[in-house]
Design an enzyme around this catalytic site. Structure first.
Site, PDB file in Angstrom:
ATOM      1  N   ASP A  13       0.812  -1.223   0.000  1.00  0.00           N
ATOM      2  CA  ASP A  13       0.000   0.000   0.000  1.00  0.00           C
ATOM      3  C   ASP A  13       0.843   1.271   0.000  1.00  0.00           C
ATOM      4  O   ASP A  13       0.450   2.299   0.567  1.00  0.00           O
ATOM      5  CB  ASP A  13      -0.964   0.015   1.205  1.00  0.00           C
ATOM      6  CG  ASP A  13      -1.879  -1.186   1.207  1.00  0.00           C
ATOM      7  OD1 ASP A  13      -2.156  -1.722   0.119  1.00  0.00           O
ATOM      8  OD2 ASP A  13      -2.318  -1.587   2.295  1.00  0.00           O
ATOM      9  N   HIS A  41      -4.903  -1.658  -5.618  1.00  0.00           N
ATOM     10  CA  HIS A  41      -4.055  -0.594  -6.152  1.00  0.00           C
ATOM     11  C   HIS A  41      -4.944   0.572  -6.590  1.00  0.00           C
ATOM     12  O   HIS A  41      -5.729   0.447  -7.520  1.00  0.00           O
ATOM     13  CB  HIS A  41      -3.218  -1.117  -7.324  1.00  0.00           C
ATOM     14  CG  HIS A  41      -2.238  -2.190  -6.928  1.00  0.00           C
ATOM     15  ND1 HIS A  41      -1.497  -2.908  -7.823  1.00  0.00           N
ATOM     16  CD2 HIS A  41      -1.873  -2.647  -5.708  1.00  0.00           C
ATOM     17  CE1 HIS A  41      -0.720  -3.769  -7.169  1.00  0.00           C
ATOM     18  NE2 HIS A  41      -0.946  -3.627  -5.886  1.00  0.00           N
TER      19      HIS A  41
HETATM   20  P1  GDP Z   1      -0.763   0.300  -3.569  1.00  0.00           P
HETATM   21  O1  GDP Z   1      -1.353  -0.971  -3.062  1.00  0.00           O
HETATM   22  O2  GDP Z   1       0.710   0.363  -3.360  1.00  0.00           O
HETATM   23  O3  GDP Z   1      -1.146   0.598  -4.992  1.00  0.00           O
HETATM   24  O4  GDP Z   1      -1.356   1.474  -2.676  1.00  0.00           O
HETATM   25  P2  GDP Z   1      -2.897   1.645  -2.218  1.00  0.00           P
HETATM   26  O5  GDP Z   1      -3.682   2.155  -3.357  1.00  0.00           O
HETATM   27  O6  GDP Z   1      -3.378   0.454  -1.504  1.00  0.00           O
HETATM   28  O7  GDP Z   1      -2.709   2.752  -1.090  1.00  0.00           O
HETATM   29  C1  GDP Z   1      -2.106   3.989  -1.361  1.00  0.00           C
HETATM   30  C2  GDP Z   1      -3.062   5.080  -0.926  1.00  0.00           C
HETATM   31  O8  GDP Z   1      -2.389   6.323  -0.978  1.00  0.00           O
HETATM   32  C3  GDP Z   1      -4.261   5.248  -1.831  1.00  0.00           C
HETATM   33  O9  GDP Z   1      -5.323   5.703  -1.045  1.00  0.00           O
HETATM   34  C4  GDP Z   1      -3.816   6.329  -2.818  1.00  0.00           C
HETATM   35  O10 GDP Z   1      -4.916   7.044  -3.367  1.00  0.00           O
HETATM   36  C5  GDP Z   1      -3.004   7.194  -1.927  1.00  0.00           C
HETATM   37  N1  GDP Z   1      -1.891   7.929  -2.534  1.00  0.00           N
HETATM   38  C6  GDP Z   1      -0.907   7.464  -3.353  1.00  0.00           C
HETATM   39  N2  GDP Z   1       0.028   8.420  -3.569  1.00  0.00           N
HETATM   40  C7  GDP Z   1      -0.367   9.511  -2.860  1.00  0.00           C
HETATM   41  C8  GDP Z   1       0.197  10.806  -2.622  1.00  0.00           C
HETATM   42  O11 GDP Z   1       1.280  11.154  -3.095  1.00  0.00           O
HETATM   43  N3  GDP Z   1      -0.513  11.642  -1.791  1.00  0.00           N
HETATM   44  C9  GDP Z   1      -1.704  11.290  -1.234  1.00  0.00           C
HETATM   45  N4  GDP Z   1      -2.335  12.155  -0.433  1.00  0.00           N
HETATM   46  N5  GDP Z   1      -2.254  10.073  -1.436  1.00  0.00           N
HETATM   47  C10 GDP Z   1      -1.584   9.200  -2.220  1.00  0.00           C
HETATM   48  P1  IMO Z   2      -1.087  -4.243  -2.202  1.00  0.00           P
HETATM   49  O1  IMO Z   2      -0.656  -4.878  -3.488  1.00  0.00           O
HETATM   50  C1  IMO Z   2      -1.202  -4.621   2.136  1.00  0.00           C
HETATM   51  C2  IMO Z   2      -1.163  -8.704   3.729  1.00  0.00           C
HETATM   52  C3  IMO Z   2      -2.345  -9.217   4.533  1.00  0.00           C
HETATM   53  C4  IMO Z   2      -1.638 -10.196   5.463  1.00  0.00           C
HETATM   54  C5  IMO Z   2      -0.560 -10.813   4.569  1.00  0.00           C
HETATM   55  C6  IMO Z   2      -0.950 -12.127   3.931  1.00  0.00           C
HETATM   56  O2  IMO Z   2      -2.342  -3.475  -2.303  1.00  0.00           O
HETATM   57  O3  IMO Z   2       0.055  -3.525  -1.569  1.00  0.00           O
HETATM   58  P2  IMO Z   2      -2.585 -12.774   1.943  1.00  0.00           P
HETATM   59  O4  IMO Z   2      -4.041 -12.455   1.716  1.00  0.00           O
HETATM   60  O5  IMO Z   2      -1.666 -12.258   0.888  1.00  0.00           O
HETATM   61  O6  IMO Z   2      -2.380 -14.235   2.222  1.00  0.00           O
HETATM   62  O7  IMO Z   2      -2.221 -12.017   3.324  1.00  0.00           O
HETATM   63  O8  IMO Z   2      -0.306  -9.831   3.558  1.00  0.00           O
HETATM   64  N1  IMO Z   2      -1.488  -8.191   2.376  1.00  0.00           N
HETATM   65  C7  IMO Z   2      -1.444  -6.899   2.040  1.00  0.00           C
HETATM   66  N2  IMO Z   2      -1.211  -5.802   2.786  1.00  0.00           N
HETATM   67  N3  IMO Z   2      -1.394  -4.488   0.795  1.00  0.00           N
HETATM   68  C8  IMO Z   2      -1.570  -5.587   0.014  1.00  0.00           C
HETATM   69  O9  IMO Z   2      -1.524  -5.535  -1.316  1.00  0.00           O
HETATM   70  C9  IMO Z   2      -1.672  -6.871   0.642  1.00  0.00           C
HETATM   71  N4  IMO Z   2      -1.849  -8.127   0.201  1.00  0.00           N
HETATM   72  C10 IMO Z   2      -1.729  -8.938   1.266  1.00  0.00           C
HETATM   73  O10 IMO Z   2      -2.973  -8.165   5.235  1.00  0.00           O
HETATM   74  O11 IMO Z   2      -0.960  -9.489   6.481  1.00  0.00           O
HETATM   75 MG    MG Z   3      -2.868  -1.565  -1.788  1.00  0.00          MG
END
Ligand code: GDP
Ligand code: IMO
Ligand code: MG
Length: 424
Positions: A13, A41
């Site tokens: 994340d 994502h």
């Molecule tokens: P990922 O799994 O790595 O793609 O990340 P996620 O989407 O799960 O979580 C990243 C969060 O941060 C999301 O809510 C995005 O909209 C937010 N985000 C990403 N880059 C930025 C940034 O530069 N500033 C802010 N405020 N939010 C961001």
């Molecule tokens: P993105 O791609 C954050 C975490 C789960 C748990 C561990 C194992 O959005 O960054 P799983 O379901 O994979 O067997 O769970 O990994 N987890 C994540 N945490 N972002 C993710 O994906 C995750 N995918 C799995 O919370 O701790």
């Molecule tokens: Mg994510």
């Protein structure tokens, strides 16, 4: 540069979706190379707000191929749902392909994951069946997408596999699945997805030979790698750069760039050690928000409130060591805009002594973070688009990251949307 790999540098994340969406405007192909719909994502662009789970975040650029590659475990029902969701928002998905070698994540994997979390050793998985699909891959009882292209063979495989799966389900008190039920699903998936299934090794290598620009998109982050992360609180695959080549079937010598994506602080979902975690709810709320905004800190997959803490550079440095980052993307520095002081963990002490390696998970519970306290910038950065225009304190924050990790920062995120970015 032809081959770029982008991976998470923390616990997942980090903002990978946003950076992939930004970089894909210059790409010919974007490839997901591990994980499944445990991913969430977030992409915010001119087409809308998306939380992608299986479809590579390059899908929005017209003419850019999107490949769900070998190394992934794909729930076809989730994929079909996601494709129809994004198509309904006007996104063209005709160039979305699936590796014939990718594993099919079955409904019984989800049932087993839920049972495992209830009755086994719970680690706080996303309950999407990920670990059980990878386990079946390892014990060679999984089906791959290539099996959908020969339904007689597919049925034979299901007949052989189901007694063992049902015995496990029964032993754990779960519901069983008949051969007919699983096969009927495969018939539907074959009808709806066969046209997207490709032989992946030549697909990727031909593109590399033609010098197409290819971006490999990782899921999760280094600390949740099954071998290199905080075992057992990890996922079941390798979200590190080299795995893009391992699963993609191309030589590591073809890799040109490796981008590590990190957040300006730290977040994690699920159990496990988290040395810089903030345990005071008032402190945490400064980062988290209440869930109304797209960038509030709630899981994009499960909706769980994320655990939050100060930036831990011991972790990012470790991620750089194991991945070989050529540059860093730092997301969410705008979330630090209001702080007087910002703490950054620059190392760990274990039993009173500074250490220069990543300790075991059990020792990680015991480490004492070594903090450097930096001055906050107390300035709204969300409208800033050039590095020079950033306040000096924000530049010092970036410099601190660069000097501790030893990698240059190339991209700085100042908001959730594609254009909310500074290129340094
Ligand atoms: P990922 O799994 O790595 O793609 O990340 P996620 O989407 O799960 O979580 C990243 C969060 O941060 C999301 O809510 C995005 O909209 C937010 N985000 C990403 N880059 C930025 C940034 O530069 N500033 C802010 N405020 N939010 C961001
Ligand atoms: P993105 O791609 C954050 C975490 C789960 C748990 C561990 C194992 O959005 O960054 P799983 O379901 O994979 O067997 O769970 O990994 N987890 C994540 N945490 N972002 C993710 O994906 C995750 N995918 C799995 O919370 O701790
Ligand atoms: Mg994510």
């Amino acid at each position: 540069m032809s081959v770029t790999i982008l991976v998470g540098a923390q616990f997942g994340d980090e903002g990978k979706g946003k950076i992939v969406d930004f970089l894909s405007t210059d790409m010919d192909m974007v490839v997901r190379f591990q994980g499944g719909d445990n991913a969430g994502h977030t992409v915010v662009n001119e087409k809308g707000v998306f939380k992608l789970h299986l479809v590579p975040c390059g899908i929005f650029k017209s003419g850019c191929k999107a490949l769900a590659n070998t190394g992934m475990v794909i729930n076809p029902d989730e994929l079909l749902k996601e494709l129809s969701d994004i198509e309904s928002k006007g996104v063209n998905t005709s160039e979305m392909y699936i590796s014939s070698r990718a594993i099919i994540l079955m409904p019984y994997h989800i049932e087993l994951d839920s049972l495992g979390e209830k009755t086994g050793i719970s680690i706080g998985t996303t309950k999407r069946g990920i670990g059980y699909a990878y386990a079946d891959r390892s014990r060679r009882t999984a089906l791959r997408f290539e099996d959908l292209l020969d339904l007689d063979y597919c049925k034979e495989r299901i007949q052989k596999i189901m007694p063992g799966i049902n015995a496990e389900l029964q032993a754990k008190g779960g519901r069983t699945f008949s051969v007919e039920e699983v096969y009927a699903k495969c018939v539907v998936w074959a009808e709806k997805l066969s046209a997207r299934i490709v032989e992946p090794i030549s697909f990727v290598n031909k593109a590399i030979e033609k010098k197409e620009k290819i971006l490999f998109e990782g899921q999760l982050g280094a600390m949740k790698d099954i071998d290199l992360g905080i075992y057992p609180y990890v996922t079941s695959s390798n979200p590190v750069a080299a795995y893009a080549a391992v699963s993609g079937g191309f030589p590591i010598s073809k890799i040109d760039e490796i981008v590590g994506v990190m957040k300006a602080f730290t977040s994690a979902v699920g159990d496990g050690p988290f040395p810089t975690e903030m345990l005071d709810e008032n402190e945490v709320n400064g980062f988290r928000g209440d869930g109304h905004k797209v960038d509030d800190e709630f899981g994009a997959r499960t909706g769980r409130a994320r655990r939050l803490g100060w930036l831990d550079l011991h972790i990012v440095k470790y991620a750089a060591t194991i991945n070989g980052f050529t540059s860093l993307a730092v997301c969410k520095i705008d979330k630090l805009d209001t702080y007087d002081e910002i703490k950054v963990c620059v190392g760990y002490k274990l039993n009173g002594k500074e250490i220069d390696y990543m300790p075991t998970s059990r020792d990680m519970y015991k480490v004492e973070p070594i903090y450097r306290v930096l001055k906050g910038w107390k300035t709204d950065t969300t409208k800033i688009r050039s590095y020079d225009a950033l306040p000096q304190e924000a530049k010092d924050y970036i410099k601190c990251i660069e000097s501790v990790v030893g990698v240059n920062v190339k991209y700085i995120g100042v908001g959730p949307a594609r254009e909310d970015i500074i290129i340094k």
